[in-house]
Design a protein around this motif. Structure first.
Motif, short mmCIF file in Angstrom:
data_model
loop_
_atom_site.label_atom_id
_atom_site.label_comp_id
_atom_site.label_asym_id
_atom_site.label_seq_id
_atom_site.Cartn_x
_atom_site.Cartn_y
_atom_site.Cartn_z
N TRP A 217 -69.09 11.05 7.73
CA TRP A 217 -67.94 11.00 8.61
C TRP A 217 -68.13 10.88 10.02
CZ3 TRP A 217 -63.74 9.74 5.84
CH2 TRP A 217 -63.49 10.19 4.75
N GLN B 133 -62.98 14.89 4.83
CA GLN B 133 -62.36 13.92 5.77
C GLN B 133 -61.96 14.52 6.83
OE1 GLN B 133 -59.63 10.81 3.87
NE2 GLN B 133 -58.62 11.05 6.13
N PHE C 44 -59.46 6.50 8.54
CA PHE C 44 -60.75 7.44 7.98
C PHE C 44 -60.82 7.05 6.47
CE2 PHE C 44 -60.52 10.12 11.81
CZ PHE C 44 -61.88 10.34 11.88
N GLY D 128 -64.15 5.42 5.25
CA GLY D 128 -65.02 6.63 4.68
C GLY D 128 -65.34 6.24 3.16
#
Ligand SMILES: C[S@@+](CC[C@H](N)C(=O)[O-])C[C@H]1O[C@@H](n2cnc3c(N)ncnc32)[C@H](O)[C@@H]1O
Length: 375
Positions: A91, A142, A160, A164
């Motif tokens: 992350w 996250q 994200f 990710g």
């Protein structure tokens, strides 16, 4: 990453960021391929024998005691720690790119979503309250979680999720024919070759990577997708527009939508089951039944982690995510008898069944449940 689908919304790493992301990917592959198999060995060779000798010859017969014994072992502790660190590093590495690219992505999203003629649509509800658990828990770590929305142009949750997800899927990427939706579409083409849905609903769509393939596979169909976060959905809509896909995104709960009865011919979800509670899953199955037109089909896919087919050690080792990766519903999904729940929701006994869907990218299969409303 090299295999990722390129489009205007994707956060693009510079050379240094790409190199850090490749490092995290290599570390994750190493941990999964070389360190994780040691967990089963140390259980057999050290943990179980030690437990047995301290418990009058019996092996652990409950998850809680097996987990406690495993967690006391230094090899397992090392795996837990490195695996958790690799997730945090993922992350961090992705976050550098997403945050550097955030202004550009906001501008792109505004241009794509506010164009005079968009292909699909976005329906947000300012009064919508995302499930409390998703506001509190950042699932699989996250940053900001699925539900966070900073303002009316925010797209970070989706950015994200996609960046990710591309790394988390070990470089196989979420792709144009995302392997999960691709697996469902391929199965339908094989098993129901004449099936042509007029309306499709994708529940728990996140960044829309699982929704776009339906618009591409069924160009005459109207494809709808729902999720709970406004920033996630804004990104998903802009991403679909950037890919030239006609998808209508809605801010709705999968267990309580506002579509009319019988509105869809195909209701799907991808990797949603393991992120919702038992109550929400039962509500979602009831909603699937209500929303299907006569002859309509539902197919819900997720990871194949069913506890009924696993040893006690495998059940515990696979539930690592509950304690260390913020996945509160992983175990309740793995324990559920979803086919029985589909029948309770209304699906006829002989139509509701579970499937092993071959993956499109990579080895192995997905778990899925199938149900059809009588014509
Ligand atoms: C693992 S992601 C799904 C990924 C996506 N289907 C894909 O394949 O790329 C799970 C998604 O479900 C959404 N979700 C969780 N609870 C939900 C609910 N009650 N109603 C609708 N969506 C929900 C989350 O916000 C998250 O975006």
């Amino acid at each position: 990453m090299v295999h990722d689908l390129q489009h205007r919304m994707l956060a693009k790493p510079d050379a240094e960021e790409a190199s850090r992301q490749r490092y995290v990917l290599a570390m994750k592959r190493y941990l999964t391929g070389r360190i994780r198999p040691g967990n089963a060995l140390i259980y057999e060779q050290e943990v179980e024998p030690a437990f047995t000798s301290g418990h009058a010859g019996r092996s652990p017969d409950e998850r809680a005691e097996l987990r406690e014994a495993l967690l006391a072992n230094p090899h397992y502790q090392t795996w837990c720690s490195l695996n958790r660190s690799s997730q945090e590093m993922m992350w961090q590495a992705v976050g550098e790119t997403v945050m550097r690219e955030s202004e550009r992505m906001r501008t792109e999203a505004a241009a794509l979503c506010e164009a005079r003629e968009t292909l699909g649509g976005l329906r947000l509800d300012p009064a919508f309250e995302p499930p409390e658990v998703l506001q509190r828990v950042n699932i699989h770590l996250q940053p900001g979680g699925y539900a966070r929305t900073l303002d009316e142009h925010d797209v970070l949750a989706g950015a994200f999720y996609e960046s990710g997800g591309n790394l988390y899927s070990m470089g196989r990427g979420m792709g144009g024919r995302d392997s999960k939706a691709g697996a469902v579409i391929a199965w339908l083409a094989r098993e129901h070759p004449t099936f042509r849905p007029r309306r499709v609903l994708d529940m728990g769509c996140s960044a829309g990577a699982s929704s776009v393939p339906y618009a591409q596979a069924y160009p005459d169909a109207e494809v709808h997708a729902l999720d709970i976060g406004a920033a996630m959905l804004r990104y998903a809509h802009a991403r679909a527009e950037a890919l030239g896909a006609r998808v209508f995104f809605h801010q709705l709960d999968c267990a309580a939508t506002d579509f009319p009865d019988g509105f869809f011919d195909l209701v799907v979800s991808h990797n949603l089951f393991h992120e919702i509670s038992d109550e929400t899953r039962r509500g979602m199955l009831a909603e699937s039944w209500r929303l299907l037109a006569p002859g309509g089909v539902c197919l819900h896919q997720d990871v194949a982690i069913q506890n009924a087919t696993r040893t006690l050690f495998e059940q515990v080792e696979r539930s690592w995510d509950v304690e260390f990766n913020n996945e509160p519903f992983w175990e309740c999904y793995a324990d559920a008898d979803i086919v029985a729940e589909m029948r309770a929701a209304g699906f006829p006994q002989d139509s509701a069944r579970q499937l092993a869907l071959p993956k499109i990218s990579g080895p192995g299969h997905w778990y899925a449940v199938f149900g059809q409303k009588p014509a």
